[in-house]
Write a protein that holds these residues in place. Structure first.
Motif, PDB file in Angstrom:
ATOM      1  N   CYS A   1     -22.390  76.055   3.928  1.00  0.00           N
ATOM      2  CA  CYS A   1     -21.881  75.352   5.108  1.00  0.00           C
ATOM      3  C   CYS A   1     -20.457  75.745   5.469  1.00  0.00           C
ATOM      4  O   CYS A   1     -19.932  75.344   6.497  1.00  0.00           O
ATOM      5  CB  CYS A   1     -21.956  73.845   4.913  1.00  0.00           C
TER       6      CYS A   1
ATOM      7  N   SER B   1     -25.034  71.508  -1.368  1.00  0.00           N
ATOM      8  CA  SER B   1     -25.661  72.722  -1.882  1.00  0.00           C
ATOM      9  C   SER B   1     -24.945  73.186  -3.147  1.00  0.00           C
ATOM     10  O   SER B   1     -23.848  72.729  -3.465  1.00  0.00           O
ATOM     11  CB  SER B   1     -25.602  73.840  -0.843  1.00  0.00           C
TER      12      SER B   1
ATOM     13  N   PHE C   1     -17.715  74.990   3.833  1.00  0.00           N
ATOM     14  CA  PHE C   1     -16.705  74.042   3.373  1.00  0.00           C
ATOM     15  C   PHE C   1     -15.633  74.722   2.506  1.00  0.00           C
ATOM     16  O   PHE C   1     -15.939  75.594   1.698  1.00  0.00           O
ATOM     17  CB  PHE C   1     -17.379  72.920   2.575  1.00  0.00           C
TER      18      PHE C   1
ATOM     19  N   GLU D   1     -19.603  68.559   0.936  1.00  0.00           N
ATOM     20  CA  GLU D   1     -19.962  68.439   2.343  1.00  0.00           C
ATOM     21  C   GLU D   1     -21.490  68.415   2.540  1.00  0.00           C
ATOM     22  O   GLU D   1     -22.024  67.553   3.192  1.00  0.00           O
ATOM     23  CB  GLU D   1     -19.348  69.629   3.100  1.00  0.00           C
ATOM     24  N   CYS D   2     -22.170  69.407   1.935  1.00  0.00           N
ATOM     25  CA  CYS D   2     -23.602  69.527   2.206  1.00  0.00           C
ATOM     26  C   CYS D   2     -24.467  69.405   0.958  1.00  0.00           C
ATOM     27  O   CYS D   2     -25.696  69.450   1.047  1.00  0.00           O
ATOM     28  CB  CYS D   2     -23.895  70.845   2.916  1.00  0.00           C
TER      29      CYS D   2
ATOM     30  N   CYS E   1     -21.475  71.151  -3.358  1.00  0.00           N
ATOM     31  CA  CYS E   1     -20.593  71.061  -2.205  1.00  0.00           C
ATOM     32  C   CYS E   1     -20.416  69.613  -1.750  1.00  0.00           C
ATOM     33  O   CYS E   1     -21.405  68.920  -1.505  1.00  0.00           O
ATOM     34  CB  CYS E   1     -21.163  71.891  -1.067  1.00  0.00           C
TER      35      CYS E   1
ATOM     36  N   CYS F   1     -17.988  76.955   0.228  1.00  0.00           N
ATOM     37  CA  CYS F   1     -19.432  76.812   0.181  1.00  0.00           C
ATOM     38  C   CYS F   1     -20.046  77.885   1.065  1.00  0.00           C
ATOM     39  O   CYS F   1     -19.748  77.954   2.255  1.00  0.00           O
ATOM     40  CB  CYS F   1     -19.828  75.416   0.664  1.00  0.00           C
TER      41      CYS F   1
HETATM   42 ZN    ZN Z   1     -21.577  73.059   1.751  1.00  0.00          ZN
END
Ligand code: ZN
Ligand code: ADP
Ligand code: ZN
Length: 755
Positions: A459, A501, A461, A498-499, A496, A456
């Motif tokens: 972030c 995006s 990731f 994780e975030c 993503c 990503c």
């Molecule tokens: Zn991310």
């Protein structure tokens, strides 16, 4: 009847055993253990090269006709120590004894190396010719002879002050003449025709300037003293010294001590890109007793260097991995510089590691081994911490260098600020400023980062296997992430995990693509690229480096090749475009590799008179490998990395056996490995003592398909090397002739590169 046992020089499993031959009377005095002979072999009695491994008297007549040795190859003899070493390699790395023996003798030498004739014109002969032209009346020069001499003289460069040397064939051509006429000119004293061994003129060995011993600083002195105390015994030293701390001077002063004792030294350096520069430093100090050995020499050149070592005409062999087999009579010291480099491990049969061979030889010769590095292999430093190696430290730069500054750039912020390019604003500005001041720039990209990992850009990731803690690889055909250690796989998300995006992207930009991008951004700069593609030719890399040294290039873009060893004084900006690329290769050494690379790159700056600035671009600025590299803190890195190795059970806390299968039948590769897993597990149960073996996989290998063949991989971890060699035997035995037609396997214990 006197007989010998020989190993035939053909590397097939079926012939990998001793054969008996009779020694004819004429050869009685010539044949000994280690001799290379020609013997009639097989039904057609074709002549084959063979190595004599034993000599004796025939006690029992066999029920078949023994044949006689046909000829003895002079000059080429393998010392007893090296025959024993071949057997050790045969056993340790499970290879044919023939291929182990072949390591001890430069290949193809016997038939190919012939002396050839060379026409030389010494300086006094050149003067004589010039005088003769002044006074033709007195000399006996016919017009024809004059023309020949004139054409030969065109080869002379007045300033070089060197004699002319032209191969006879060439001399006949350029002089439009005959061997006979040249002989006449020889009788008249204008030139000499000599037998020259091919390759006498290896460029790097030409002596230029002479260097003197430096006065050692206290740390260096301590290192030299400690090793010097052990010159009569085997001891392995790890010389951990930061870049520029003067390791080479330590090596050289130790070498001098060994030479004073009348003994010889082997110096291993990692690769050809480094050879000219490092070798030259040894030549400048020790002159004609230095020899070289590396893969870019031709067969004749290699043979000549080998022979000189054998005859004691040189006492220092500087070379890549294979130089460890140099046939010195008495080795007094073995040095392995940049000991962490993976090039010391052979990727082909015999899959030996030069460090292991070095330690074996040092036991036979009772001499020390010095392993040097600014970023020692985690395994090596661990050995030093556990008293297997003796640690030596160089903590300060030997000469006060110019200033260097290091900046880490968080590429996630660049993206947030709307910069989508591969260059951060800071690095771009740095390059612009450097170009203005006519200083040079190196941009570095890690080639092995082409492996497709998905990351990503917002972030940082990265998909990581839940069981193996290595990055997973993107497979475009089924849009899945796969762990190449254990086979675990996942679909790729659209956003993503994780975030959230949508900047989830497969990574990887080639050096070529980067070059054209840089060209666009800096249209007036002179840009060159150095990678495997541009350095195929024999002197490819030397030419590029020379041009850079001569400031004909402003920006040099390249792979790890340019990160090492070179000493450019006018470089003020060094950039790593994406340090992440090497963090996310699917290899448990990813962090270590990254630490090594970033450390080396930083070490390229601040070497000369200009202040240096290193820019490290990354999407994972918090990664410990990068943080410690920026602080130039190896110990900090080691302390953290060793915890990971211990927790996940990776070397030095286990040995790893890697099996790669190659087959056109995708299903067969997996099936074969699955059967092996069952077998290994049975085997483990039965023997009980093999309890601590861990099997990972099988899975598709990192490089899943090569030349139409599928590659699969199985990893086996275990604490005992011996246990893994038993498994290796089982693996080789499980392939019969029929299967070997459709499936090949490569088995390697403790490979340095995981595929
Ligand atoms: Zn991310
Ligand atoms: P390393 O191999 O550890 O990276 P080098 O051997 O290349 O370091 O040394 C860096 C520089 O320091 C070289 O230019 C070398 O000549 C110089 N140097 C090394 N030792 C001394 C010394 N004792 N006194 C002065 N200069 C030294
Ligand atoms: Zn895994």
């Amino acid at each position: 009847m006197e007989i010998v046992q020989v190993i035939i020089g053909i590397s097939t499993k079926a012939l990998d055993r001793p054969f008996t031959y009779i020694i004819p009377k004429t050869f009685r005095d010539l044949v000994e253990v280690g001799s290379v002979v020609l013997v009639p072999f097989g039904k057609g009695n074709t002549l084959k090269e063979a190595y004599v491994i034993d000599r004796g008297i025939l006690t029992k007549e066999p029920d078949y006709q023994l044949k006689e040795i046909h000829d003895v190859i002079h000059d080429v003899k393998v010392e007893k120590e090296l025959i024993k070493l071949a057997y050790w390699i045969h056993k340790r790395y499970e290879c044919n004894i023939t291929s182990a023996l072949k390591l001890m003798v430069p290949t193809d030498v016997h038939s190919k190396v012939k002396t050839h004739k060379v026409v030389t014109l010494e300086l006094d002969q050149i003067t004589k010719i010039q005088d003769a032209f002044q006074d033709l009346e007195v000399s006996k020069l016919t017009t024809k002879r004059q023309e020949v001499l004139k054409s030969l003289l065109t080869r002379w460069h007045e300033d070089s002050k060197k004699p002319i040397k032209i191969p006879l064939k060439e001399a006949i051509q350029i002089g439009k003449t005959t061997h006979g006429l040249l002989k006449t000119l020889q009788e008249l004293g204008y030139l000499t025709i000599i037998d020259d061994e091919i390759g006498r003129d290896i460029q790097v060995l030409r002596k230029g300037i002479t260097s003197q011993e430096l006065i050692l600083n206290n740390e260096q002195k301590m290192c030299v003293d400690k090793v010097a105390c052990s010159l009569n015994e085997q001891e392995t030293f790890l010389l951990y010294g930061i870049t520029g701390s003067g390791k080479t001077e330590v090596y050289m002063q130790l070498i001098q001590k060994v030479l004073n004792r009348g003994e010889s030294v082997i110096v291993l350096i990692p690769e050809i890109g480094l050879t000219p520069l490092t070798t030259r430093r040894f030549v400048e100090r020790f002159g004609p007793v230095v020899g070289v050995q590396h893969s870019k020499l031709n067969a004749g050149e290699r043979y000549e260097q080998w022979l000189k070592a054998k005859r004691g005409e040189i006492q220092i062999m500087v070379g890549a991995r294979s130089a460890i087999f140099t046939p010195f009579n008495k080795i007094g010291l073995i040095i392995i510089d940049e000991e962490h480099e993976h090039t010391y491990k052979s990727e082909q049969n015999p899959r030996y590691h030069a460090r292991e061979v070095a330690i074996k030889r040092s036991i036979d010769h009772q001499c020390p081994v010095v392993l040097g590095s600014a970023t020692p292999l985690i395994e090596s430093y661990h050995k030093a911490m556990t008293d297997n190696y003796t640690l030596l430290n160089l903590t300060a730069r030997a000469v006060e260098g110019s200033k260097r500054q290091v900046t880490m750039i968080d590429m996630r912020h660049e993206l947030e600020n709307g910069n989508m390019s591969i260059l951060s604003n800071e690095l771009e500005q740095g390059i612009t400023d450097a170009l203005k001041k006519q200083e040079q720039i190196i941009l570095f990209i890690n080639r092995r980062g082409f492996a497709n990992f998905v990351s990503c850009r917002k972030c940082g990731f990265v998909y990581t296997c839940k069981d193996c803690d290595v990055s997973m690889t993107y497979h475009a055909n089924n849009k899945r992430m796969i762990c190449h250690y254990c086979g675990y796989s996942l679909p790729v998300d659209k956003t993503c995990p994780e975030c959230g995006s949508s900047y989830l992207k497969a990574f990887g930009a080639g050096t070529q693509k980067i070059q054209s991008y840089i060209k666009k951004t800096f249209p007036n700069a002179k840009i060159a690229r150095m990678d495997q593609d541009t350095t195929q030719k024999k002197h490819g890399h030397e030419l590029i480096l020379k041009a850079f040294e001569d400031k004909e290039i402003d920006i040099l873009i390249g792979t790890q090749m340019i990160a090492k060893g070179h000493d450019f004084h006018n470089v003020s900006v060094v950039g790593v475009l994406a340090a992440d690329l090497s963090l996310h290769i699917d290899d448990f050494r990813a962090a270590e590799r990254t630490f090594q690379l970033v450390t080396q790159v930083i070490g390229r700056t601040g070497r000369g008179d200009v202040n240096g600035h290193a820019f490290i671009q990354t999407y994972s600025p918090d990664h410990f490998a990068l943080k410690y590299a920026l602080e130039e803190n190896y110990i900090g890195f080691y302390n953290e990395e060793i915890l990971f190795r211990r927790a996940m059970i990776y070397p030095p806390f286990c040995h790893i056996l890697q099996v790669i299968t190659l087959t056109e039948n995708e299903e067969l590769g997996m099936r074969f490995l699955n059967e092996r897993v069952e077998k290994i597990e049975n085997f483990v149960d039965k023997e009980k003592q093999f309890g601590d073996i861990i099997v990972l996989g099988p899975a598709k290998a990192g490089i899943g398909r090569v030349k139409g063949k599928y590659r699969h991989r199985l990893l086996v971890k275990g604490s005992s090397y011996k246990q893994l060699t038993n498994i290796r035997k089982e693996l080789y035995n499980s392939i019969d002739n029929k299967l070997s037609q459709v499936l090949q396997i490569h088995v390697d214990i403790n490979p340095l590169i995981m595929y």
